[in-house]
Design a protein around this motif. Structure first.
Motif, mmCIF file in Angstrom:
data_model
loop_
_atom_site.group_PDB
_atom_site.id
_atom_site.type_symbol
_atom_site.label_atom_id
_atom_site.label_comp_id
_atom_site.label_asym_id
_atom_site.label_seq_id
_atom_site.Cartn_x
_atom_site.Cartn_y
_atom_site.Cartn_z
ATOM 1 N N GLY A 5 57.590 49.297 36.602
ATOM 2 C CA GLY A 5 57.202 49.995 35.385
ATOM 3 C C GLY A 5 58.213 49.801 34.267
ATOM 4 N N THR A 6 59.488 49.764 34.630
ATOM 5 C CA THR A 6 60.546 49.536 33.637
ATOM 6 C C THR A 6 60.409 48.154 33.015
ATOM 7 O OG1 THR A 6 62.054 50.988 34.853
ATOM 8 C CG2 THR A 6 63.036 49.461 33.278
ATOM 9 N N LYS A 8 57.655 46.444 32.696
ATOM 10 C CA LYS A 8 56.477 46.443 31.821
ATOM 11 C C LYS A 8 56.752 47.157 30.503
ATOM 12 C CE LYS A 8 52.883 45.718 35.256
ATOM 13 N NZ LYS A 8 51.517 46.053 35.691
ATOM 14 N N GLU A 9 57.527 48.234 30.540
ATOM 15 C CA GLU A 9 57.899 48.927 29.303
ATOM 16 C C GLU A 9 58.694 48.000 28.394
ATOM 17 O OE1 GLU A 9 57.277 51.801 27.870
ATOM 18 O OE2 GLU A 9 55.953 52.547 29.462
ATOM 19 N N GLU A 10 59.601 47.234 28.991
ATOM 20 C CA GLU A 10 60.392 46.293 28.195
ATOM 21 C C GLU A 10 59.509 45.205 27.604
ATOM 22 O OE1 GLU A 10 64.197 43.198 28.614
ATOM 23 O OE2 GLU A 10 63.545 44.391 30.341
ATOM 24 N N LEU A 11 58.598 44.665 28.411
ATOM 25 C CA LEU A 11 57.708 43.596 27.940
ATOM 26 C C LEU A 11 56.739 44.097 26.872
ATOM 27 C CD1 LEU A 11 56.840 41.761 31.283
ATOM 28 C CD2 LEU A 11 58.539 41.124 29.571
ATOM 29 N N ALA A 12 56.299 45.348 26.998
ATOM 30 C CA ALA A 12 55.366 45.903 26.023
ATOM 31 C C ALA A 12 56.005 45.999 24.638
ATOM 32 C CB ALA A 12 54.882 47.278 26.477
ATOM 33 N N ALA A 13 57.325 46.171 24.612
ATOM 34 C CA ALA A 13 58.040 46.281 23.331
ATOM 35 C C ALA A 13 58.405 44.923 22.749
ATOM 36 C CB ALA A 13 59.304 47.125 23.525
ATOM 37 N N LEU A 177 56.171 35.574 44.308
ATOM 38 C CA LEU A 177 57.519 35.026 44.419
ATOM 39 C C LEU A 177 58.297 35.931 45.368
ATOM 40 C CD1 LEU A 177 56.432 34.358 41.408
ATOM 41 C CD2 LEU A 177 58.820 33.845 40.912
ATOM 42 N N LYS A 178 59.058 35.325 46.289
ATOM 43 C CA LYS A 178 59.798 36.103 47.284
ATOM 44 C C LYS A 178 61.317 35.938 47.160
ATOM 45 C CE LYS A 178 58.275 37.925 50.582
ATOM 46 N NZ LYS A 178 57.909 39.327 50.867
ATOM 47 N N GLU A 179 61.760 34.958 46.392
ATOM 48 C CA GLU A 179 63.197 34.709 46.278
ATOM 49 C C GLU A 179 63.769 35.438 45.071
ATOM 50 O OE1 GLU A 179 64.985 33.086 48.446
ATOM 51 O OE2 GLU A 179 63.260 32.595 49.702
ATOM 52 N N GLY A 180 64.919 36.076 45.269
ATOM 53 C CA GLY A 180 65.561 36.802 44.184
ATOM 54 C C GLY A 180 65.858 35.922 42.983
ATOM 55 N N ALA A 181 66.347 34.697 43.238
ATOM 56 C CA ALA A 181 66.689 33.775 42.145
ATOM 57 C C ALA A 181 65.443 33.383 41.361
ATOM 58 C CB ALA A 181 67.378 32.530 42.707
ATOM 59 N N ALA A 182 64.317 33.168 42.059
ATOM 60 C CA ALA A 182 63.075 32.782 41.395
ATOM 61 C C ALA A 182 62.561 33.927 40.516
ATOM 62 C CB ALA A 182 62.029 32.399 42.433
ATOM 63 N N ILE A 183 62.690 35.159 40.998
ATOM 64 C CA ILE A 183 62.243 36.314 40.223
ATOM 65 C C ILE A 183 63.107 36.475 38.976
ATOM 66 C CG2 ILE A 183 62.028 38.829 40.238
ATOM 67 C CD1 ILE A 183 61.301 38.627 43.214
ATOM 68 N N VAL A 184 64.406 36.258 39.117
ATOM 69 C CA VAL A 184 65.307 36.314 37.957
ATOM 70 C C VAL A 184 64.889 35.275 36.923
ATOM 71 C CG1 VAL A 184 67.653 35.760 37.195
ATOM 72 C CG2 VAL A 184 67.305 37.281 39.140
ATOM 73 N N ASP A 185 64.586 34.063 37.379
ATOM 74 C CA ASP A 185 64.161 32.999 36.463
ATOM 75 C C ASP A 185 62.868 33.371 35.741
ATOM 76 O OD1 ASP A 185 66.327 31.461 37.146
ATOM 77 O OD2 ASP A 185 65.253 30.237 38.624
ATOM 78 N N LEU A 186 61.933 33.972 36.471
ATOM 79 C CA LEU A 186 60.664 34.341 35.839
ATOM 80 C C LEU A 186 60.862 35.462 34.818
ATOM 81 C CD1 LEU A 186 57.615 33.871 35.723
ATOM 82 C CD2 LEU A 186 57.342 35.654 37.442
ATOM 83 N N LEU A 187 61.691 36.444 35.139
ATOM 84 C CA LEU A 187 61.975 37.514 34.180
ATOM 85 C C LEU A 187 62.593 36.944 32.907
ATOM 86 C CD1 LEU A 187 63.397 40.373 36.457
ATOM 87 C CD2 LEU A 187 61.106 40.183 35.473
ATOM 88 N N ALA A 192 62.065 39.447 29.799
ATOM 89 C CA ALA A 192 62.535 40.754 30.291
ATOM 90 C C ALA A 192 64.033 40.675 30.579
ATOM 91 C CB ALA A 192 61.754 41.151 31.536
ATOM 92 N N HIS A 193 64.833 40.514 29.541
ATOM 93 C CA HIS A 193 66.247 40.220 29.721
ATOM 94 C C HIS A 193 67.062 41.422 30.190
ATOM 95 C CE1 HIS A 193 65.010 37.053 26.653
ATOM 96 N NE2 HIS A 193 65.274 36.395 27.755
ATOM 97 N N VAL A 194 66.708 42.612 29.760
ATOM 98 C CA VAL A 194 67.421 43.802 30.219
ATOM 99 C C VAL A 194 67.148 44.022 31.708
ATOM 100 C CG1 VAL A 194 67.644 46.305 29.993
ATOM 101 C CG2 VAL A 194 67.375 44.881 27.940
ATOM 102 N N SER A 195 65.885 43.899 32.091
ATOM 103 C CA SER A 195 65.522 44.043 33.504
ATOM 104 C C SER A 195 66.180 42.954 34.333
ATOM 105 C CB SER A 195 64.002 43.978 33.673
ATOM 106 O OG SER A 195 63.372 45.042 32.986
ATOM 107 N N LEU A 196 66.287 41.765 33.754
ATOM 108 C CA LEU A 196 66.946 40.652 34.445
ATOM 109 C C LEU A 196 68.390 41.006 34.766
ATOM 110 C CD1 LEU A 196 66.808 36.910 33.343
ATOM 111 C CD2 LEU A 196 68.968 37.991 33.873
ATOM 112 N N MET A 197 69.112 41.564 33.781
ATOM 113 C CA MET A 197 70.505 41.916 34.004
ATOM 114 C C MET A 197 70.632 43.029 35.045
ATOM 115 S SD MET A 197 72.226 39.816 32.305
ATOM 116 C CE MET A 197 73.801 40.575 32.648
ATOM 117 N N ASN A 198 69.716 43.979 35.002
ATOM 118 C CA ASN A 198 69.737 45.052 36.004
ATOM 119 C C ASN A 198 69.489 44.486 37.402
ATOM 120 O OD1 ASN A 198 70.173 46.993 34.044
ATOM 121 N ND2 ASN A 198 67.999 47.458 33.780
#
Length: 300
Positions: A5-6, A8-13, A177-187, A192-198
């Motif tokens: 949800g976090t 999506k909130e970032e992407l919506a903005a 996607l199941k790999e952490g690195a792949a999810i980071v790349d997609l973000l 979704a850069h704030v979520s990426l850093m988190n």
């Protein structure tokens, strides 16, 4: 709020400045969550979603791309309604004016640019994407109602050199996607850069914790192995002392046996320092092995 949800909130903005990118994201929202039909000579558009952020984003994109005033739209709970969709909307989104197909793959003209493909993936995640709590596991997925949607979505993701897999789940088609690195790349791709850093911070903590656990487990196993070996050595030496006698051993083995009994918890390298003359780790190991062989012969 959940991590998903976090995101999506970032992407919506996040609203891209170029109109072609706004169209690509709007097309994703409508193709994955929308429906359109002709009513009384006009077109009726609806968007089904459980996330208010998605409705807000659709409001914003329709207003920016087509100057459609929010007053002409209704927000009824989980549904966005536009009673009269102008023909230019149909044309800009490259929809079939006869069939009004929204569930088919989006027209490739809308996502021919890399920036538009990024915007399309952003809209896709807002509409049908979800992500598990990274504290527990790494899993991001898009749930499509048609196989053609899933194939197109998977292809777009892989254009960014990100490995995505797909599976049939009941009546749906899931791209995941199941790999952490792949999810980071997609973000990163969808903005979704704030979520990426988190997520990266969580990954670092998680990997450090796992690394510490592995090291502790390894050291525990080594200690256990050392203690077991030392116990066996002492058992052998006591047997030799009682059944054979130290006086019958060569001087180097007698000295080794006495030192081991005196320092039962010492490591091999430390034991070598107590011998006269001192002996290296391999030399100590060789003498203890010879003592073990003598003990085995006594047992026979």
């Amino acid at each position: 709020m959940s991590f998903s949800g976090t995101v999506k909130e970032e992407l919506a903005a996040h609203v891209d400045a170029p109109r072609h990118c706004q169209l690509a994201e709007l097309a994703a929202l409508l193709h994955f969550c929308g429906s359109i039909c002709e009513v009384d000579g006009g077109f009726h558009l609806s968007l089904e979603t459980e996330n208010e952020a998605v409705i807000r984003k659709c409001f914003t994109l329709l207003e920016k791309t087509f100057k459609i005033n929010k007053a002409g739209m209704q927000d009824r709970g989980r549904r966005l309604l536009e009673d009269t969709v102008e023909k230019k909307v149909i044309q800009a989104l490259h929809l079939d004016e006869e069939e009004m197909v929204l569930q088919a793959p989006v027209n490739s003209l809308l996502i021919k640019n890399s920036c538009c493909a990024r915007a399309f993936l952003r809209g896709a995640f807002l509409g049908i994407g979800s992500m598990s709590d990274p504290e527990k596991s790494y899993h991001l997925e898009f749930v499509c109602s048609e196989r053609r949607q899933a194939v197109q979505l998977q292809d777009i993701i892989q254009e960014f050199q990100i490995e995505a897999k797909s599976i049939r789940r009941k009546k749906y088609y899931v791209v995941y996607l199941k790999e952490g690195a792949a999810i980071v790349d997609l973000l990163n791709v969808i903005g979704a850069h704030v979520s990426l850093m988190n997520l990266e911070n969580l990954r670092i903590v998680k990997e450090m914790r796992n690394s510490v656990n592995r090291r502790v487990n390894c050291e525990t196993a080594n200690i256990s192995k050392t203690v077991t070996a030392a116990s066996k050595q002492i058992e052998d030496i006591i047997l030799i002392r009682d059944k054979y006698g130290f006086e019958n051993l060569p001087d180097n083995l007698r000295q080794m046996a006495e030192v081991r009994l005196e320092y039962p918890d010492a490591a091999l390298k430390e034991l070598g320092g107590y011998l006269d003359p001192t002996v290296g780790k391999s030399g100590v190991n060789h003498r203890l092995r010879r003592l073990s062989e003598i003990a085995e012969r006594i047992r026979l």
